[in-house]
Design a protein around this motif. Structure first.
Motif, PDB file in Angstrom:
ATOM      1  N   ASN A  33       0.829  -1.206   0.000  1.00  0.00           N
ATOM      2  CA  ASN A  33       0.000   0.000   0.000  1.00  0.00           C
ATOM      3  C   ASN A  33       0.860   1.251   0.000  1.00  0.00           C
ATOM      4  OD1 ASN A  33      -2.397  -1.396  -0.087  1.00  0.00           O
ATOM      5  ND2 ASN A  33      -2.629  -1.457   2.121  1.00  0.00           N
ATOM      6  N   ASP A  34       1.990   1.212   0.707  1.00  0.00           N
ATOM      7  CA  ASP A  34       2.901   2.350   0.715  1.00  0.00           C
ATOM      8  C   ASP A  34       3.404   2.641  -0.694  1.00  0.00           C
ATOM      9  OD1 ASP A  34       2.616   2.641   3.420  1.00  0.00           O
ATOM     10  OD2 ASP A  34       4.551   1.731   3.927  1.00  0.00           O
ATOM     11  N   LYS A  35       3.671   1.605  -1.437  1.00  0.00           N
ATOM     12  CA  LYS A  35       4.163   1.770  -2.801  1.00  0.00           C
ATOM     13  C   LYS A  35       3.084   2.285  -3.731  1.00  0.00           C
ATOM     14  CE  LYS A  35       8.360   0.472  -2.207  1.00  0.00           C
ATOM     15  NZ  LYS A  35       9.454   1.393  -2.344  1.00  0.00           N
ATOM     16  N   MET A  36       1.847   2.209  -3.315  1.00  0.00           N
ATOM     17  CA  MET A  36       0.758   2.694  -4.143  1.00  0.00           C
ATOM     18  C   MET A  36       0.686   4.216  -4.134  1.00  0.00           C
ATOM     19  SD  MET A  36      -2.050  -0.215  -3.242  1.00  0.00           S
ATOM     20  CE  MET A  36      -3.371   0.631  -4.058  1.00  0.00           C
ATOM     21  N   LEU A  37       1.437   4.852  -3.239  1.00  0.00           N
ATOM     22  CA  LEU A  37       1.495   6.303  -3.186  1.00  0.00           C
ATOM     23  C   LEU A  37       2.896   6.762  -3.561  1.00  0.00           C
ATOM     24  CD1 LEU A  37      -0.418   6.989   0.143  1.00  0.00           C
ATOM     25  CD2 LEU A  37      -1.275   7.275  -2.181  1.00  0.00           C
ATOM     26  N   LEU A  38       2.955   7.741  -4.441  1.00  0.00           N
ATOM     27  CA  LEU A  38       4.241   8.285  -4.863  1.00  0.00           C
ATOM     28  C   LEU A  38       4.633   9.454  -3.972  1.00  0.00           C
ATOM     29  CD1 LEU A  38       3.637   8.428  -8.720  1.00  0.00           C
ATOM     30  CD2 LEU A  38       4.760   6.618  -7.417  1.00  0.00           C
ATOM     31  N   SER A  39       5.920   9.601  -3.768  1.00  0.00           N
ATOM     32  CA  SER A  39       6.437  10.756  -3.028  1.00  0.00           C
ATOM     33  C   SER A  39       6.410  11.978  -3.951  1.00  0.00           C
ATOM     34  CB  SER A  39       7.872  10.485  -2.573  1.00  0.00           C
ATOM     35  OG  SER A  39       8.733  10.449  -3.705  1.00  0.00           O
ATOM     36  N   MET A  40       6.713  13.126  -3.392  1.00  0.00           N
ATOM     37  CA  MET A  40       6.768  14.366  -4.170  1.00  0.00           C
ATOM     38  C   MET A  40       7.838  14.241  -5.264  1.00  0.00           C
ATOM     39  SD  MET A  40       5.535  17.529  -4.420  1.00  0.00           S
ATOM     40  CE  MET A  40       5.007  18.303  -2.924  1.00  0.00           C
ATOM     41  N   ASP A  41       9.003  13.707  -4.915  1.00  0.00           N
ATOM     42  CA  ASP A  41      10.076  13.552  -5.899  1.00  0.00           C
ATOM     43  C   ASP A  41       9.690  12.595  -7.013  1.00  0.00           C
ATOM     44  OD1 ASP A  41      11.824  15.333  -4.634  1.00  0.00           O
ATOM     45  OD2 ASP A  41      12.672  13.757  -3.369  1.00  0.00           O
ATOM     46  N   GLY A  96       7.398  15.432 -14.882  1.00  0.00           N
ATOM     47  CA  GLY A  96       8.371  16.330 -15.498  1.00  0.00           C
ATOM     48  C   GLY A  96       8.240  17.752 -14.987  1.00  0.00           C
ATOM     49  N   LEU A  97       7.896  17.902 -13.708  1.00  0.00           N
ATOM     50  CA  LEU A  97       7.711  19.214 -13.102  1.00  0.00           C
ATOM     51  C   LEU A  97       8.767  19.463 -12.033  1.00  0.00           C
ATOM     52  CD1 LEU A  97       3.833  19.188 -12.522  1.00  0.00           C
ATOM     53  CD2 LEU A  97       5.075  20.340 -14.351  1.00  0.00           C
ATOM     54  N   ARG A  98       9.019  20.743 -11.762  1.00  0.00           N
ATOM     55  CA  ARG A  98       9.878  21.101 -10.639  1.00  0.00           C
ATOM     56  C   ARG A  98       9.083  20.915  -9.359  1.00  0.00           C
ATOM     57  NH1 ARG A  98      12.917  26.610 -11.902  1.00  0.00           N
ATOM     58  NH2 ARG A  98      14.375  25.706 -10.410  1.00  0.00           N
ATOM     59  N   LYS A  99       9.796  20.685  -8.283  1.00  0.00           N
ATOM     60  CA  LYS A  99       9.148  20.456  -6.992  1.00  0.00           C
ATOM     61  C   LYS A  99       8.311  21.661  -6.579  1.00  0.00           C
ATOM     62  CE  LYS A  99      10.518  17.875  -2.953  1.00  0.00           C
ATOM     63  NZ  LYS A  99      11.642  17.395  -2.163  1.00  0.00           N
ATOM     64  N   SER A 100       8.814  22.850  -6.813  1.00  0.00           N
ATOM     65  CA  SER A 100       8.071  24.063  -6.429  1.00  0.00           C
ATOM     66  C   SER A 100       6.769  24.190  -7.216  1.00  0.00           C
ATOM     67  CB  SER A 100       8.942  25.309  -6.613  1.00  0.00           C
ATOM     68  OG  SER A 100       9.360  25.422  -7.960  1.00  0.00           O
ATOM     69  N   THR A 101       6.790  23.789  -8.479  1.00  0.00           N
ATOM     70  CA  THR A 101       5.580  23.838  -9.307  1.00  0.00           C
ATOM     71  C   THR A 101       4.540  22.850  -8.797  1.00  0.00           C
ATOM     72  OG1 THR A 101       6.897  24.465 -11.238  1.00  0.00           O
ATOM     73  CG2 THR A 101       4.687  23.582 -11.656  1.00  0.00           C
ATOM     74  N   LEU A 102       4.980  21.632  -8.512  1.00  0.00           N
ATOM     75  CA  LEU A 102       4.054  20.620  -8.020  1.00  0.00           C
ATOM     76  C   LEU A 102       3.509  21.000  -6.651  1.00  0.00           C
ATOM     77  CD1 LEU A 102       2.632  17.957  -8.459  1.00  0.00           C
ATOM     78  CD2 LEU A 102       4.668  16.786  -7.589  1.00  0.00           C
ATOM     79  N   TYR A 103       4.357  21.555  -5.809  1.00  0.00           N
ATOM     80  CA  TYR A 103       3.911  21.993  -4.486  1.00  0.00           C
ATOM     81  C   TYR A 103       2.828  23.073  -4.629  1.00  0.00           C
ATOM     82  CZ  TYR A 103       3.962  23.689   0.296  1.00  0.00           C
ATOM     83  OH  TYR A 103       3.590  24.047   1.562  1.00  0.00           O
ATOM     84  N   GLY A 104       3.024  24.012  -5.542  1.00  0.00           N
ATOM     85  CA  GLY A 104       2.032  25.061  -5.786  1.00  0.00           C
ATOM     86  C   GLY A 104       0.701  24.492  -6.261  1.00  0.00           C
ATOM     87  N   LEU A 105       0.761  23.504  -7.160  1.00  0.00           N
ATOM     88  CA  LEU A 105      -0.468  22.854  -7.632  1.00  0.00           C
ATOM     89  C   LEU A 105      -1.211  22.192  -6.479  1.00  0.00           C
ATOM     90  CD1 LEU A 105       0.886  21.223 -10.930  1.00  0.00           C
ATOM     91  CD2 LEU A 105      -0.787  23.085 -10.775  1.00  0.00           C
ATOM     92  N   CYS A 106      -0.453  21.590  -5.574  1.00  0.00           N
ATOM     93  CA  CYS A 106      -1.067  20.953  -4.398  1.00  0.00           C
ATOM     94  C   CYS A 106      -1.713  21.997  -3.489  1.00  0.00           C
ATOM     95  CB  CYS A 106      -0.027  20.172  -3.601  1.00  0.00           C
ATOM     96  SG  CYS A 106       0.578  18.713  -4.426  1.00  0.00           S
ATOM     97  N   MET A 107      -1.011  23.054  -3.234  1.00  0.00           N
ATOM     98  CA  MET A 107      -1.521  24.100  -2.335  1.00  0.00           C
ATOM     99  C   MET A 107      -2.801  24.722  -2.889  1.00  0.00           C
ATOM    100  SD  MET A 107       0.345  24.132   0.333  1.00  0.00           S
ATOM    101  CE  MET A 107      -0.162  25.652   1.078  1.00  0.00           C
TER     102      MET A 107
END
Length: 82
Positions: free
Chosen positions: A24-32, A39-50
């Motif tokens: 089940n843990d593997k069923m969720l991806l980390s931010m990285d 193909g996104l930068r971490k800051s871009t993905l974080y903004g989409l989440c927020m």
């Protein structure tokens, strides 16, 4: 007698639950991992989440991503060839 053996095989041990939890843990991806997938930068993905523009699972302070939800999100943002 055979039914009894099948029933015992269905009973889960503590080790089985540990294996299931790891799956089940593997069923969720980390931010990285999600960044690499999208193909996104971490800051871009974080903004989409927020801004709640991308599906994510909040676990404490961490954002996790279901691969199936990201696939649907990608498909919903596809543009047709002009």
């Amino acid at each position: 007698m055979n039914n009894s053996l099948e029933e015992k095989n269905r009973l889960k041990t503590g080790n089985d639950y540990e294996i299931e939890r790891k799956m089940n843990d593997k069923m969720l991806l980390s931010m990285d991992e999600a960044c690499r997938l999208l193909g996104l930068r971490k800051s871009t993905l974080y903004g989409l989440c927020m801004r709640k523009e991308i599906p994510c699972v909040k676990i404490g302070k961490l954002n996790r991503f279901r691969p199936q939800a990201l696939t649907k999100w990608i498909e919903s943002h596809e543009r047709g060839n002009a």
